[in-house]
Enzyme design. Structure first.
Site, PDB file in Angstrom:
ATOM      1  CG  ASP A 222       1.597  68.053  65.359  1.00  0.00           C
ATOM      2  OD1 ASP A 222       2.384  67.562  66.216  1.00  0.00           O
ATOM      3  OD2 ASP A 222       1.351  67.485  64.285  1.00  0.00           O
ATOM      4  CD1 TRP A 223       6.594  67.602  70.428  1.00  0.00           C
ATOM      5  CD2 TRP A 223       4.361  67.793  70.447  1.00  0.00           C
ATOM      6  NE1 TRP A 223       6.134  67.219  71.675  1.00  0.00           N
ATOM      7  CE2 TRP A 223       4.784  67.326  71.721  1.00  0.00           C
ATOM      8  CE3 TRP A 223       2.996  68.005  70.255  1.00  0.00           C
ATOM      9  CZ2 TRP A 223       3.898  67.051  72.762  1.00  0.00           C
ATOM     10  CZ3 TRP A 223       2.110  67.729  71.293  1.00  0.00           C
ATOM     11  CH2 TRP A 223       2.560  67.263  72.520  1.00  0.00           C
TER      12      TRP A 223
END
Ligand code: BGC
Length: 749
Positions: free
Chosen positions: A231-232
């Site tokens: 995930d970012w």
């Protein structure tokens, strides 16, 4: 453009390899031009594209290319219609090709552990089976267009509060039965090109570094072979993440990650084979995604808008319709009350926010359908300013009082629910409930229309209003779809994919939400959603699976045929039900099949959804719905044996139209190898007596009649035999050893 993965891998320098396992920027992979490896692009996800061609941000703050905004996950899940979701996925895939996006960052298949999670609008359900089936359909739809998906956020990422640091502390059985099955189903059957790891930790280890999650379970057990993307910003130690099984760091920490990877290889701290494996996966992904699509090949945005409208109507849940207030009568006036009718809210905030190609406005759509002379409007409340406004309230009351029927549109302002933070309550704004009370007093012939991404409490007023329509956040065409449903042009096709509880306090996870000191304890175990309400025998406002139609249905003739054997791993049950449309217009019904284990040695939910079928029928027609249950439908995760297990005994198969409306049931008997543990000195008196050979041996060897005395057995039955041998009841330790030896001998084949 494709290239030979093996050849490229053999030619890459260490620096190029280290670069490839980090992205190039917020949305692209790294290109290696000298070897003909292009960059590919990914974009959010999940209910439409957020493709940014110029300027970049993370979080939906800057504008993206106009794209179709389809119903959000909580809406589309309410359709219980895998076919429809596949179609929506196909449309998202076509738009992705148009923008040259190779991977769509969705679907989100996390469980709705608590209604407070700020991101529930992006998740499908409180039930793992339903989320798995519907998430799979979206993956299949998108990928049918030659575009990849990223099922997210793996795993146990069920809150926004402290989401980058919190550890979800969950026992393995709960993970296996509740939090992992949707991922498992999709990984095995849908082969998503990528999986996005959660920001959080699971049992103290970041998902991004979690070897058990990313390698042992996802790849080794489930046989999935795609790319794990972070995930970012979820990576905190690039080398540990590679070791754990994370291939692609996004967005890249260009300042540190490539250098750290190179250094770890050069110093011998990271096996070159680990890096090569991830590089190979990246190259495979890039070669799949690097097909150049004709970007002039405009998707038919009009057709996608129409699909979005159809999907939204199919997701609208008619919760209540006393006196058939709906569909609206062909004549007479309607007062539309509520700012949301004029200022639509149709999606949630954050990374999933789509820049819609156009937006339907409910008030306009309804006016166009009913005619201007039949529709009046009053805003009733403010959305941004939720303070009580007596002028708005007064106007609404007189408008409502003068009309034949009132359509009162209520909902959650955008700031009430968003990615990035959780809710602290599940109430509608007080200015809206105050309005509802006043308008009801002026004209009780009223329909409440709700627009919200996550559940709101209705228990205070649901009993007083004749009709309620839950529309969720239905995408850019929601306004048209709601008008279609209100007028009867479409039927409300939705059934609840999550329970509407009486109060937040009825949700066991509330006791442990959102946790403290960077830990959240999943103390309620398996008992989320209807599993909790059923086990605690609580009333709910509307149960999981519930939803009415404009026609009526009857379910009859349940049959269950068993095949296969637990011992061979191929047990199955074929469940069939006749569905009849007993009303006078076409409509759809969702046949739901639940399984209950009647004799279990472990605590199990009262019953669990294990199959469903959406059936569309013209008035008067019948159809036989057939649902096949496999062995897993009967299994629980045995913590002792660390595997899926089916215990012999009676099971009940229920069929019906919600978790609380199950008119048909059939008892079946399942044979299975015994799961009981060998008896030892540390087995209790109860355990010895429960085993036929054990009981026989005790009867033969222990002469003192007290061993069969009811009170003695009740009082001391939970003691291990080894302890009982210390007391003067005529059992010695040597005698016990002999009994154990004899029992073991008798058991051996
Ligand atoms: C979200 C993801 C999203 C990613 C890229 C993260 O903050 O949790 O769901 O795909 O950003 O925008």
């Amino acid at each position: 453009m494709t290239f030979d993965v093996d050849h490229v891998l053999s030619q890459l320098t260490l620096a190029e390899k280290a670069a490839l396992v980090s992205g190039a920027d917020l949305w692209h992979t790294v290109a290696v031009e000298r070897l003909g490896v292009p960059a590919i692009m990914c974009s959010d996800g999940p209910h439409g594209l957020r493709a940014q061609l110029e300027g970049q941000d993370h979080g939906g703050l800057l504008a993206s290319q106009p794209a179709t905004c389809f119903p959000t996950a909580s809406a589309i899940a309410s359709s219980w219609d895998a076919e429809l979701i596949r179609e929506v996925g196909g449309a998202i895939g076509r738009e992705a090709r148009h923008f040259n996006v190779s991977v769509v960052l969705g679907p989100g298949v996390n469980m709705k552990r608590s209604p407070l999670c700020g991101r529930n609008f992006e998740y499908l359900s409180e039930d793992p089976y339903l989320a798995g089936e519907l998430g799979l359909a979206l993956v299949e739809g998108v990928q049918s267009q030659g575009v990849g998906t990223s099922m997210k956020h793996y795993a146990a990422n069920n809150q926004e509060d402290d989401r980058l640091r919190v550890s979800s502390d969950v026992d393995e059985r709960t993970l296996r039965e509740i939090y992992l099955p949707a991922f498992e189903r999709i990984a095995k059957a849908g082969a998503p090109w990528t999986v996005m790891c959660g920001y959080n930790k699971v049992n103290g280890v970041y998902c991004s570094e979690n070897h058990w999650l990313l390698t042992e379970v996802l790849r080794d057990e489930w046989g999935w072979d795609g790319v794990v993307v972070s995930d970012w910003g979820a990576v905190h130690d690039r080398v540990a993440a590679l070791r754990g099984g994370l291939d692609w760091e996004m967005p890249p920490n260009l300042e540190r990650s490539p250098a750290a990877v190179e250094e770890a290889i050069l110093s011998g701290q990271l096996e070159p084979a680990v890096l090569d494996t991830s590089v190979r996966r990246m190259l495979t992904l890039i070669s799949r995604g690097a097909v150049v699509h004709d970007t002039n090949d405009e998707p038919t945005f009009d057709a996608h808008h129409a699909l979005s409208r159809r999907a939204s109507a199919a997701s609208i849940v008619l919760l209540k319709n006393d006196g058939n207030v709906l569909p609206l009568a062909a004549e007479g006036t309607a007062a539309v009350i509520g700012e949301f009718a004029r200022t639509p809210r149709f999606q949630g905030a954050g990374s999933s926010q789509v820049n819609p190609t156009r937006v339907d406005v409910l008030l306009d759509e309804l006016t166009a359908m009913l005619g201007e002379h039949r529709v009046s409007f009053a805003a009733g409340y403010g959305i941004d300013d939720t303070s009580n406004d007596d002028t708005l309230l007064g106007e609404a009351v007189s408008t409502a009082g003068a009309a034949g029927v009132v359509v009162c549109v209520l909902g959650l302002p955008a700031v009430y629910e968003s990615e990035g933070y959780d809710r602290t309550h599940i109430e509608l704004p007080a200015n809206q409930t105050r309005l509802l009370t006043a308008v009801m007093a002026a004209n009780p012939n009223l329909v409440v229309v709700l627009v919200n991404g996550s559940v709101v409490r209705m228990s205070e007023w649901a009993g007083n209003v004749p009709a309620i329509v839950e529309c969720w956040l239905g995408g850019q065409a929601a306004g048209g779809a709601i008008a279609d449903v209100l007028t009867g042009a479409s039927e409300p096709g939705g059934r609840l994919a999550e329970t509407i509880p009486v109060a937040l306090e009825d949700i066991p996870s509330t006791l442990n939400f959102p946790g403290d000191a960077q830990h959240v304890r999943y103390g309620e175990g398996l008992f989320i959603g209807y599993r909790a309400h059923d086990r605690l025998a609580q009333q709910v406002t509307f149960p999981f699976g519930h939803g009415l139609s404009y026609t009526t249905f009857e379910l009859t003739d349940l049959t269950v045929e068993q095949g296969g054997r637990v011992a061979d791993g191929d047990l199955r049950a074929t469940v069939s039900v006749t569905v009849t449309n007993t009303g006078n217009r076409a409509g759809s019904q969702v046949v739901q099949v639940y399984v209950s284990d009647n004799q279990s040695s472990v605590v199990r939910p009262v019953r669990e959804l294990k199959g469903f079928a959406k059936v569309h029928l013209d008035a008067g027609l019948s159809e036989r719905a057939t649902i096949t249950l496999d062995q897993r439908a009967f299994a629980f995760w045995s913590s002792k044996r660390r595997t899926w297990s089916v215990e012999a005994g009676d099971f009940t198969i229920f069929a019906g139209t919600s978790s609380r409306d199950l008119p048909l049931s059939q008892l079946i008997m399942i044979e299975a190898p015994s799961l009981s543990e060998p008896l030892t000195q540390m087995s209790t008196l109860h355990e010895w007596r429960a085993d036929p050979t054990g009981k026989q041996l005790l009867d033969e060897r222990l002469r003192n009649p007290i061993w069969n005395d009811e009170h003695f057995v009740a009082l001391l039955g939970t003691m291990p035999m080894d302890t009982l041998a210390n007391f003067n009841f005529g059992l010695t330790h040597d005698g016990l050893d002999a009994i154990v030896e004899q029992w073991t001998g008798a058991r051996l084949p």
